[in-house]
Write an enzyme that holds these catalytic residues in place. Structure first.
Site, PDB file in Angstrom:
ATOM      1  N   TYR A  42     -12.402 -14.931  -7.482  1.00  0.00           N
ATOM      2  CA  TYR A  42     -13.656 -14.588  -6.644  1.00  0.00           C
ATOM      3  C   TYR A  42     -13.583 -12.824  -6.185  1.00  0.00           C
ATOM      4  CZ  TYR A  42     -18.289 -14.092  -5.140  1.00  0.00           C
ATOM      5  OH  TYR A  42     -19.643 -13.988  -4.933  1.00  0.00           O
ATOM      6  N   CYS A  43     -13.828 -11.483  -7.154  1.00  0.00           N
ATOM      7  CA  CYS A  43     -13.594 -10.311  -6.164  1.00  0.00           C
ATOM      8  C   CYS A  43     -12.190 -10.015  -5.844  1.00  0.00           C
ATOM      9  CB  CYS A  43     -14.240 -10.094  -4.391  1.00  0.00           C
ATOM     10  SG  CYS A  43     -14.655  -8.720  -4.348  1.00  0.00           S
ATOM     11  N   VAL A  44     -11.366  -9.800  -4.945  1.00  0.00           N
ATOM     12  CA  VAL A  44     -10.273  -9.463  -4.579  1.00  0.00           C
ATOM     13  C   VAL A  44      -9.239 -10.335  -5.041  1.00  0.00           C
ATOM     14  CG1 VAL A  44     -10.598  -7.428  -2.821  1.00  0.00           C
ATOM     15  CG2 VAL A  44     -10.365 -10.300  -1.956  1.00  0.00           C
TER      16      VAL A  44
ATOM     17  N   GLY B 252      -9.719 -12.232  -7.495  1.00  0.00           N
ATOM     18  CA  GLY B 252      -9.711 -12.290  -8.757  1.00  0.00           C
ATOM     19  C   GLY B 252      -8.575 -10.940  -8.927  1.00  0.00           C
TER      20      GLY B 252
END
Length: 621
Positions: A354-356, A358
């Protein structure tokens, strides 16, 4: 402090109280038939004294502890920002000022004409005034009930519109500098809204009259509490307790390192998919965004679908993590993957980033491919994650040399205070996440709501300073992750073009943190099968959208679009949550099941665990 009289901040609150008494006194007398009494006068005087006393007490505290005020809340920083902005803008030019004055006067005549005033007056006009500009900040009818307030907010909207136009038309600016100036312009004009000043806001003025100034007293209490904690409050933090009404999905912490805890959730089905799932949430925030409550929890939903779910809970950085860099987060992801494989005796795992996290998962996959260990990950899912930062949106405004230097200066203890990141993300949506709460909490004196999402948003984590600088420089500023072997992690060159792992990518249509255009770029770099899904809403609501909520929509495209624009042109819209689409995709990767027994049930007979979920790390500050 000096004895030169009340400071400007106190005056900001005292003046509206006095003005309200003067402006609304005729209405009060007309409704009651009696003038303001001596008792009323004493109450107004007491309110003013109380406000000044509260502010002086706070200032005394600051004199005894000058380091208490968070660096990013230093008013001199924001004054310099405004001064630098003004010097850049054509509005400082006398000729431009004259043109604005003339256009503004025409606008004034147009507005006053709606009230039967001035040469263009329309004395027969009835109903709502037809004002030239609208904005939801001024939707309350009281902004249009009196010509003075109509002129105030219409003038503001006119000037905000014109300065935004100036940025678009300025010559000699590179596109990145123009975008940075756009962001600064919006930040300053949002702060300058008359809605944010009690004397100029009719809703606040009326509330002040009704409560005899008690709204300002209560608002001052809220303001000082936030100044003391160094963070804007959005919600009533006392309404939530980890493990009781947030982060409540049952599970156990089964593994722990100095950087993270690994939570395994208890199964609720008799059989589960053979391949377990590990979720890497962003370390910028707490993991429980994916486990807010029973109705919103992605974790609980995934468990109910018959998946063995593991969650990484990152430790909030402290001085002991001053040397932590990106390599350590990649190694942590690989460590979690290996621990799960060994614990359950499985060949591979499904992974979500998720986000960073990822972005980091992309590097992890690249390393595994380069080392011939790619089979450890059966599939990868990316929630609003970027690997190519060329189109990374407004956060690119925070990675010039001045901003990086400021961040470094605020990280002297080896970590960056999470409140800075919270303030940064709030600035991306200043009207919604800053000034809306300034008005409701500080000016109107309203009680804080008990809202779990807003509580999570304010539950900040600290970031390792070295890694944060590296992330902003190497990825956001220099975009090295998409250059083959431009970066090395754990002694291995990184080439995300090697990644052939089956991949599911979710982007948010209205995401202002990881714009959909930026998330799409992963298609240009991964070389394996990839499914892209565009979800309605943004960075959080686009992800946390349970099927039972029946909210938003998502788009898929089974063709071969080369760009996000082509994807949208040929996309099929589906109502509701994309979660069922994802679970169908996951089953397509491997549909084998096993009984939910043994170590599939954490904490069972013979299984040594560390503690109950959600664990200690999610509570560290």
């Amino acid at each position: 402090m000096t004895d030169d009289g009340p400071d400007p901040f106190t005056n900001m609150f005292e003046a509206p109280a006095k003005f309200a008494r003067t402006m609304f006194a005729p209405f009060a007398e007309a409704s009651s038939g009696t003038p303001l009494s001596a008792e009323d006068m004493r109450e107004w005087t007491a309110v003013g004294a109380k406000l000044q006393g509260m502010w002086l007490e706070y200032q005394t505290e600051q004199l005894t502890n000058p380091q208490a005020l968070a660096a990013y809340m230093d008013p001199t920083r924001w004054m310099k920002l405004a001064q630098d902005w003004y010097r850049q803008m054509p509005i400082a030019n006398p000729a431009q000022q004259q043109a604005l004055m003339q256009e503004g006067m025409a606008m004034w005549q147009q507005v006053l004409g709606q009230y039967g005033l001035g040469p263009d007056g329309q004395p027969e006009a009835k109903g709502e005034p037809d004002l030239p500009r609208t904005d939801r900040r001024f939707a309350d009818p009281r902004w249009r009930a009196h010509p003075a307030y109509a002129l105030i907010h219409q003038t503001y909207l006119f000037l905000a519109e014109r300065v935004a136009d100036m940025v678009d038309k300025m010559e000699g600016l590179s596109e990145d500098k123009r975008e940075q100036l756009r962001f600064t312009t919006r930040t300053i004009t949002e702060a300058a809204s008359p809605a944010n000043f009690p004397l100029l806001n009719p809703v606040v003025m009326e509330r002040t009259l009704e409560t005899r100034g008690e709204n300002l007293v209560k608002g001052m209490e809220h303001l000082l509490a936030d100044l003391r904690r160094g963070q804007l409050s959005h919600t009533d933090a006392s309404a939530f307790k980890l493990g009781e009404n947030i982060a409540v999905t049952p599970g156990k912490v089964v593994h722990e390192t100095p950087m993270y805890q690994l939570i395994q959730y208890s199964p609720t089905t008799e059989t589960v998919l053979d391949v377990p799932l590990v979720i890497f949430p962003p370390w910028i925030n707490r993991f429980y965004i994916l486990d807010l409550n029973a109705k919103k929890s992605f974790v609980r939903w995934a468990v109910e679908q018959g998946i063995t779910v593991f969650m990484v809970s990152w430790k909030s950085a402290d001085a002991s993590m001053k040397n932590v860099i990106w390599d350590d987060y990649v190694r942590a992801q690989m460590d979690a993957i290996d621990h799960i494989r060994e614990r359950l005796d499985v060949k591979n795992v499904h992974a979500i980033g998720y986000c960073v996290s990822g972005t980091t998962l992309a590097a992890t996959l690249a390393l595994l491919h380069r080392r011939g260990e790619q089979d450890k990950v059966k599939s990868a899912t990316f929630f609003t994650a970027q690997v190519d930062f060329e189109k990374a949106g407004e956060l690119l405004n925070f990675v010039d040399d001045n901003q990086l230097g400021m961040v470094k200066a605020m990280s002297a203890d080896g970590y960056l205070d999470g409140r800075y990141m919270a303030a940064t993300f709030n600035m991306l949506r200043g009207t919604d996440l800053i000034w809306n709460y300034v008005v409701s909490n500080y000016l109107l004196g309203e009680d804080y709501p008990a809202f779990d999402l807003l509580h999570w948003n304010g539950d900040v984590t600290n970031l390792p300073a070295k890694w944060h600088q590296q992330y902003l420089t190497d990825l956001y500023r220099d975009n090295k992750l998409v250059e083959a072997d431009a970066l090395s992690v754990d002694g291995t060159p990184v080439d995300i073009g090697l990644v052939k792992t089956p991949t599911y990518v979710q982007a948010g249509k209205e995401d202002h943190i990881a714009p959909a255009e930026s998330v799409w770029r992963i298609n240009d770099h991964f070389s394996g099968p990839l499914k892209f899904v565009l979800a309605g809403s943004g960075h959080i609501a686009g992800v946390v959208n349970p099927p039972d909520a029946k909210k938003y929509q998502y788009w898929t495209n089974d063709g071969s679009p080369r760009t996000l624009a082509e994807f949208r042109e040929g996309a099929e819209e589906h109502p509701g949550s994309w979660w069922p689409d994802w679970i169908d995709w996951l089953h397509q990767q491997d549909d084998a099941t096993v009984p939910a027994k043994g170590k599939r049930k954490p904490g069972g007979k013979g299984d040594t665990v560390i503690e109950d979920a959600p664990g200690r790390y999610v509570s560290t500050r």
